[in-house]
Design an enzyme around this catalytic site. Sequence first.
Site, PDB file in Angstrom:
ATOM      1  CE1 TYR A   1      45.272 -20.372 -39.917  1.00 51.83           C
ATOM      2  CE2 TYR A   1      45.488 -18.627 -41.769  1.00 51.83           C
ATOM      3  CZ  TYR A   1      45.251 -19.009 -40.428  1.00 51.83           C
ATOM      4  OH  TYR A   1      45.643 -18.014 -39.405  1.00 51.83           O
TER       5      TYR A   1
ATOM      6  N   GLY B   1      49.218 -14.131 -39.009  1.00 55.32           N
ATOM      7  CA  GLY B   1      49.375 -15.587 -39.628  1.00 55.32           C
ATOM      8  C   GLY B   1      49.536 -15.518 -41.161  1.00 55.32           C
TER       9      GLY B   1
ATOM     10  CE1 TYR C   1      37.393 -21.998 -43.195  1.00 56.31           C
ATOM     11  CE2 TYR C   1      39.253 -22.343 -44.590  1.00 56.31           C
ATOM     12  CZ  TYR C   1      38.791 -22.296 -43.556  1.00 56.31           C
ATOM     13  OH  TYR C   1      39.290 -22.825 -42.311  1.00 56.31           O
TER      14      TYR C   1
ATOM     15  CB  CYS D   1      36.201 -41.309 -52.583  1.00 57.77           C
ATOM     16  SG  CYS D   1      37.284 -42.190 -53.371  1.00 57.77           S
ATOM     17  CD  GLU D   2      34.220 -36.114 -48.812  1.00 54.84           C
ATOM     18  OE1 GLU D   2      33.390 -35.421 -48.725  1.00 54.84           O
ATOM     19  OE2 GLU D   2      34.787 -36.799 -47.649  1.00 54.84           O
TER      20      GLU D   2
ATOM     21  CD  GLU E   1      47.562 -13.333 -31.021  1.00 54.77           C
ATOM     22  OE1 GLU E   1      46.327 -13.860 -31.479  1.00 54.77           O
ATOM     23  OE2 GLU E   1      47.321 -13.213 -29.559  1.00 54.77           O
TER      24      GLU E   1
ATOM     25  NE  ARG F   1      42.601 -20.732 -46.733  1.00 57.73           N
ATOM     26  CZ  ARG F   1      41.947 -19.616 -47.319  1.00 57.73           C
ATOM     27  NH1 ARG F   1      42.384 -19.696 -48.503  1.00 57.73           N
ATOM     28  NH2 ARG F   1      41.169 -18.746 -46.750  1.00 57.73           N
TER      29      ARG F   1
HETATM   30  N1  LLP Z   1      45.220 -15.207 -33.358  1.00 54.86           N
HETATM   31  C1  LLP Z   1      44.397 -15.998 -33.132  1.00 54.86           C
HETATM   32  C2  LLP Z   1      43.697 -16.012 -31.732  1.00 54.86           C
HETATM   33  C3  LLP Z   1      43.680 -16.631 -34.032  1.00 54.86           C
HETATM   34  O1  LLP Z   1      42.478 -17.422 -33.889  1.00 54.86           O
HETATM   35  C4  LLP Z   1      44.155 -16.466 -35.430  1.00 54.86           C
HETATM   36  C5  LLP Z   1      43.584 -17.281 -36.578  1.00 54.86           C
HETATM   37  C6  LLP Z   1      45.205 -15.762 -35.655  1.00 54.86           C
HETATM   38  C7  LLP Z   1      45.850 -15.161 -34.584  1.00 54.86           C
HETATM   39  C8  LLP Z   1      45.931 -15.534 -37.035  1.00 54.86           C
HETATM   40  O2  LLP Z   1      45.037 -14.998 -37.894  1.00 54.86           O
HETATM   41  P1  LLP Z   1      45.611 -14.594 -39.490  1.00 54.86           P
HETATM   42  O3  LLP Z   1      46.475 -13.477 -39.155  1.00 54.86           O
HETATM   43  O4  LLP Z   1      46.082 -15.587 -40.009  1.00 54.86           O
HETATM   44  O5  LLP Z   1      44.163 -14.078 -39.850  1.00 54.86           O
HETATM   45  N2  LLP Z   1      41.703 -21.506 -41.583  1.00 54.86           N
HETATM   46  C9  LLP Z   1      41.187 -20.196 -42.015  1.00 54.86           C
HETATM   47  C10 LLP Z   1      41.903 -19.222 -41.205  1.00 54.86           C
HETATM   48  C11 LLP Z   1      41.646 -19.489 -39.736  1.00 54.86           C
HETATM   49  C12 LLP Z   1      42.154 -18.569 -38.576  1.00 54.86           C
HETATM   50  C13 LLP Z   1      41.892 -19.286 -37.373  1.00 54.86           C
HETATM   51  N3  LLP Z   1      42.655 -18.296 -36.361  1.00 54.86           N
HETATM   52  C14 LLP Z   1      41.441 -20.252 -43.460  1.00 54.86           C
HETATM   53  O6  LLP Z   1      42.090 -20.867 -44.112  1.00 54.86           O
HETATM   54  O7  LLP Z   1      41.101 -19.052 -43.947  1.00 54.86           O
END
Ligand code: LLP
Length: 415
Positions: free
Chosen positions: A372, A276, A317, A343-344, A274, A313
Site C-alpha cells: 500500500y 498482501g 491512518y 501544500c497540506e 489472499e 499511510r
Molecule cells: N483480500 C481482500 C478482499 C482485501 O480487501 C484485502 C485488503 C486483502 C485481501 C489483503 O489484505 P492484507 O493481507 O494486505 O492485509 N491501505 C491499507 C490496507 C487496505 C487493505 C484493503 N484490503 C493500509 O495501507 O494499511
Amino acid sequence: MEYFNYIDSDLYCEDVCLATLAKKFGTPLYVYSRSAFESFLGHLNEPFSKHKHLLCYSVKSASNISLLNIVAGLGLGADVVSGGELYRALRASIDPQKIVYSGVGKKASEMAEALDASILMFNVESKEELELLSRVARDKGLVAPVALRVNPDVDPKTHPYVATGLKESKFGIPIEEAPELYQLMGRLSHLKPVGLDCHIGSQLVSTSPFMAAVERLKKLLSTLRTLGIELQYLDLGGGLGIRYNEEIPPTPAQYAQAILEALGEEGDLTIILEPGRSAIGNAAVLLVEVLYNKTTPSNHFVVIDGAMNDLIRPSLYGSYHQIVPLYDFSRPTHKVSLVGPICESGDFLAKDRLLPQTLPGEFLAVKSAGAYGFSMSSNYNSRGRAAEVLVERDSYKLIRERETYSDLIRGEYSN
Ligand code: LLP
C-alpha cells in the site's frame, strides 16, 4: 532474515548499496527486494502445504507487473478487485484458474472480462451483484463460479478504515442471509456455487479474530450441507499483520496453525488465502532525499522530497514507518517531523521522531513501504509518481520509470 542491512555503515538492500540506487535513479524511489518477497511468499505458503490450498497474492498491495511475474513464476494465484488488477494479473501470466475476483462494486463490464478470462471464482458481496453476474454470464452463455463473501461480524481489532468484517461495514453479506442466497444461486442456471469467502480486515496482530471468523464460517458450512449445498473452496482473505514498529504479529506458521486448528474436520475444502501486506510489506523501502532543515519556535521539520502522494499511510491512518539514514552515522539525534513538499499540514511521513541530524542532499529510507505504498500513490500537486527498482542479490533493475511532466498531462486536452 533481514534483507535491508548496514554494511560498513551503508544501508544495503540484499547486496546493493541503497545510496547508489538513490543517486542513479533519483528520489523518491521504491526499492523492492526480490529475495524478501519470494521468501515471505514461501513462508506463507509452506505451513499450509499438507492441505489443499491456494495462495492468491492480493494485487492491490503492490501491483507492479514485475512483482506479479514473480508471483506467477512461483505458481501462485492472485486476488484482484478491479478490471485493471485483472488485466495486470493476466499480463503477468498468472494462471486465470488461480485468480479470485473480490470487491464490493464490480461492474458488468468487469464481470464480462473476468468471465472471458475464465477465472477461478467471483467473490460476490450482495444479492444485486449476484443477479447482475447471472445476467452477464447468461448473455455470454457461460456459468459463473461463485463464492459468497459473508460478513462474520468479528472485530479484527485494527484501524477502523481497514476493518472489514464488522456488521456495520459495507463488505460482505450478513452471514445469516447467506443460506437463502446460496439457494437462490441454485435456481439461477448461470451461477455455480463453488466457495465461501470472508476477509475481516488488514494488519491483524492476533490469531483470535481469524479463528472466530472460521468458527462462524464452519457453522454456515454445516447449515449449507443440510440444504444439500456442497462447496469446494473456503477463501479466508488476507489480513495477517507485519511488524512496523513494536507489533508482534503471529508468524505465518502460527497463523496457519490457528486456521487449520479452527477448521478441524472441514479440512477437505481447498483453503484460499489472499495475503498482501504480509507478502510484500517488509520487502521494500521508500528512499527520500533531505531538502531542508527548518526550525520554527515549536518544531523542527526535516523537509524531504517524498510526500503523502508517494506514501499516504501516515497521513491517512496515522501509521508508523521506521525511518533510517542510508549512512549509519552516529550524529546526535533530535526530535523532528519529516514533512513533504505538498501544500497540506497532513503531509508528513513521521511526527516527533528521534533521528540523527541530517543535511540537505542526504538520503533516508522509509521502511516497511512495500504494501500500500506505491499502489496508493497519486499525482496530487502534479507530482510524478516515484520510480520502482527491483533488487536481486547484487543486481537491480528499474521496474517502473519515474513519471515525467508529459505523463502528468497524458490524455488531457488544451483549448
Ligand atoms: N483480500 C481482500 C478482499 C482485501 O480487501 C484485502 C485488503 C486483502 C485481501 C489483503 O489484505 P492484507 O493481507 O494486505 O492485509 N491501505 C491499507 C490496507 C487496505 C487493505 C484493503 N484490503 C493500509 O495501507 O494499511
